[in-house]
Scaffold this motif. Structure first.
Motif, PDB file in Angstrom:
ATOM      1  N   TYR A  84       0.826  -1.208   0.000  1.00 50.16           N
ATOM      2  CA  TYR A  84       0.000   0.000   0.000  1.00 50.16           C
ATOM      3  C   TYR A  84       0.864   1.262   0.000  1.00 50.16           C
ATOM      4  CZ  TYR A  84      -3.902  -3.131   1.070  1.00 50.16           C
ATOM      5  OH  TYR A  84      -4.834  -4.132   1.021  1.00 50.16           O
ATOM      6  N   VAL A  85       1.902   1.279   0.802  1.00 49.22           N
ATOM      7  CA  VAL A  85       2.795   2.433   0.861  1.00 49.22           C
ATOM      8  C   VAL A  85       3.500   2.635  -0.475  1.00 49.22           C
ATOM      9  CG1 VAL A  85       4.865   3.377   1.962  1.00 49.22           C
ATOM     10  CG2 VAL A  85       3.113   2.258   3.357  1.00 49.22           C
ATOM     11  N   VAL A  86       4.022   1.555  -1.022  1.00 49.78           N
ATOM     12  CA  VAL A  86       4.742   1.638  -2.294  1.00 49.78           C
ATOM     13  C   VAL A  86       3.816   2.137  -3.403  1.00 49.78           C
ATOM     14  CG1 VAL A  86       5.874   0.236  -4.085  1.00 49.78           C
ATOM     15  CG2 VAL A  86       6.514  -0.038  -1.678  1.00 49.78           C
ATOM     16  N   VAL A  87       2.587   1.651  -3.438  1.00 46.15           N
ATOM     17  CA  VAL A  87       1.629   2.090  -4.456  1.00 46.15           C
ATOM     18  C   VAL A  87       1.360   3.589  -4.319  1.00 46.15           C
ATOM     19  CG1 VAL A  87      -0.817   1.943  -5.119  1.00 46.15           C
ATOM     20  CG2 VAL A  87       0.538  -0.135  -4.913  1.00 46.15           C
ATOM     21  N   VAL A  88       1.204   4.078  -3.112  1.00 46.23           N
ATOM     22  CA  VAL A  88       0.962   5.510  -2.913  1.00 46.23           C
ATOM     23  C   VAL A  88       2.168   6.326  -3.390  1.00 46.23           C
ATOM     24  CG1 VAL A  88       0.624   7.311  -1.164  1.00 46.23           C
ATOM     25  CG2 VAL A  88      -0.752   5.221  -1.088  1.00 46.23           C
ATOM     26  N   ILE A  89       3.369   5.866  -3.048  1.00 41.26           N
ATOM     27  CA  ILE A  89       4.581   6.558  -3.513  1.00 41.26           C
ATOM     28  C   ILE A  89       4.616   6.590  -5.034  1.00 41.26           C
ATOM     29  CG2 ILE A  89       7.112   6.420  -3.649  1.00 41.26           C
ATOM     30  CD1 ILE A  89       7.007   5.255  -0.756  1.00 41.26           C
ATOM     31  N   LEU A  90       4.352   5.449  -5.655  1.00 41.42           N
ATOM     32  CA  LEU A  90       4.372   5.383  -7.116  1.00 41.42           C
ATOM     33  C   LEU A  90       3.260   6.234  -7.730  1.00 41.42           C
ATOM     34  CD1 LEU A  90       5.262   1.621  -7.574  1.00 41.42           C
ATOM     35  CD2 LEU A  90       6.735   3.582  -8.108  1.00 41.42           C
ATOM     36  N   ALA A  91       2.103   6.286  -7.091  1.00 36.73           N
ATOM     37  CA  ALA A  91       1.014   7.127  -7.595  1.00 36.73           C
ATOM     38  C   ALA A  91       1.419   8.600  -7.549  1.00 36.73           C
ATOM     39  CB  ALA A  91      -0.258   6.888  -6.787  1.00 36.73           C
ATOM     40  N   PHE A  92       2.024   9.019  -6.445  1.00 39.24           N
ATOM     41  CA  PHE A  92       2.440  10.421  -6.303  1.00 39.24           C
ATOM     42  C   PHE A  92       3.585  10.789  -7.244  1.00 39.24           C
ATOM     43  CE2 PHE A  92       0.045  10.601  -2.335  1.00 39.24           C
ATOM     44  CZ  PHE A  92      -0.465  11.893  -2.393  1.00 39.24           C
ATOM     45  N   THR A  93       4.449   9.838  -7.535  1.00 38.62           N
ATOM     46  CA  THR A  93       5.604  10.133  -8.390  1.00 38.62           C
ATOM     47  C   THR A  93       5.335   9.838  -9.863  1.00 38.62           C
ATOM     48  OG1 THR A  93       6.578   7.950  -7.962  1.00 38.62           O
ATOM     49  CG2 THR A  93       7.264   9.768  -6.520  1.00 38.62           C
ATOM     50  N   GLY A  94       4.151   9.414 -10.184  1.00 43.64           N
ATOM     51  CA  GLY A  94       3.782   9.197 -11.578  1.00 43.64           C
ATOM     52  C   GLY A  94       3.672   7.751 -11.996  1.00 43.64           C
ATOM     53  N   GLY A  95       4.400   6.855 -11.369  1.00 44.00           N
ATOM     54  CA  GLY A  95       4.306   5.428 -11.673  1.00 44.00           C
ATOM     55  C   GLY A  95       4.204   5.095 -13.154  1.00 44.00           C
ATOM     56  N   SER A  96       5.038   4.216 -13.621  1.00 40.39           N
ATOM     57  CA  SER A  96       5.058   3.841 -15.039  1.00 40.39           C
ATOM     58  C   SER A  96       4.026   2.751 -15.320  1.00 40.39           C
ATOM     59  CB  SER A  96       6.450   3.321 -15.407  1.00 40.39           C
ATOM     60  OG  SER A  96       6.688   2.076 -14.765  1.00 40.39           O
ATOM     61  N   GLN A  97       3.874   2.441 -16.592  1.00 37.57           N
ATOM     62  CA  GLN A  97       2.996   1.339 -16.997  1.00 37.57           C
ATOM     63  C   GLN A  97       3.508   0.021 -16.410  1.00 37.57           C
ATOM     64  OE1 GLN A  97       0.149   1.986 -18.444  1.00 37.57           O
ATOM     65  NE2 GLN A  97      -0.491  -0.139 -18.502  1.00 37.57           N
ATOM     66  N   LEU A  98       4.833  -0.126 -16.354  1.00 31.79           N
ATOM     67  CA  LEU A  98       5.413  -1.326 -15.746  1.00 31.79           C
ATOM     68  C   LEU A  98       5.023  -1.423 -14.277  1.00 31.79           C
ATOM     69  CD1 LEU A  98       7.210  -3.831 -15.704  1.00 31.79           C
ATOM     70  CD2 LEU A  98       9.178  -2.304 -15.326  1.00 31.79           C
ATOM     71  N   ASP A  99       5.060  -0.295 -13.568  1.00 35.49           N
ATOM     72  CA  ASP A  99       4.667  -0.302 -12.154  1.00 35.49           C
ATOM     73  C   ASP A  99       3.215  -0.733 -11.995  1.00 35.49           C
ATOM     74  OD1 ASP A  99       7.174   0.634 -11.191  1.00 35.49           O
ATOM     75  OD2 ASP A  99       6.606   2.688 -11.701  1.00 35.49           O
ATOM     76  N   LEU A 100       2.367  -0.269 -12.884  1.00 33.24           N
ATOM     77  CA  LEU A 100       0.953  -0.646 -12.835  1.00 33.24           C
ATOM     78  C   LEU A 100       0.785  -2.142 -13.098  1.00 33.24           C
ATOM     79  CD1 LEU A 100      -1.946   0.352 -12.466  1.00 33.24           C
ATOM     80  CD2 LEU A 100      -2.003   0.804 -14.932  1.00 33.24           C
TER      81      LEU A 100
END
Length: 140
Positions: free
Chosen positions: A75-91
């Motif tokens: 959950y924490v990592v997803v929020v960090i990635l959401a705030f920083t833009g997160g790539s398609q790979l992250d999704l």
């Protein structure tokens, strides 16, 4: 902000609530059959029921507990990635993590052989590791 990055976290939260309901639906009838005196039912924890009610019933509770452990990092990592833009790979990684955790839940709740459970846990952990590294790199 990448809002769609939050969808896998929301899905895992919903899955956790489904496991809570499944646990309650199997555990509460088993507890009712015990006809435990009120003085013996005070205090204690769910794990105290190991060996008291059937293992197959407890497996759902064990899995629900597991969904409250490692996924908190997710959950924490997803929020960090959401705030920083997160790539398609992250999704893709996030949805993969959720998928593996759901399979892990079914396996633990219904079959519960350790080698397969360990393999599923390892796969989900490696996915989470990759996501965590991406989150770190996105923030430094």
């Amino acid at each position: 902000m990448n809002i769609e990055m939050l969808a896998p976290a929301a899905a895992l939260a919903v899955w956790s609530m489904i496991m809570l309901l499944w646990m309650a639906a199997t555990r509460l009838p088993a507890l009712a059959k015990l006809k435990m005196p009120a003085e013996k039912s005070r205090g204690g924890r769910g794990c105290d029921l190991d060996g008291v009610i059937a293992d197959q019933i407890q497996w759902k509770a064990h899995n629900y507990t597991h969904l409250m452990e490692q996924p908190t990092v997710f959950y924490v990592v997803v929020v960090i990635l959401a705030f920083t833009g997160g790539s398609q790979l992250d999704l893709i990684l996030a949805w993969s993590y959720v998928g593996v955790r759901v399979v892990h839940s079914f396996w633990q709740a219904l079959v519960n052989t350790i080698p397969i459970r360990l393999m599923l846990f390892t796969i989900s952990s490696l996915i989470l590791l990759a996501m965590s590294v991406h989150a770190l790199l996105a923030t430094i």
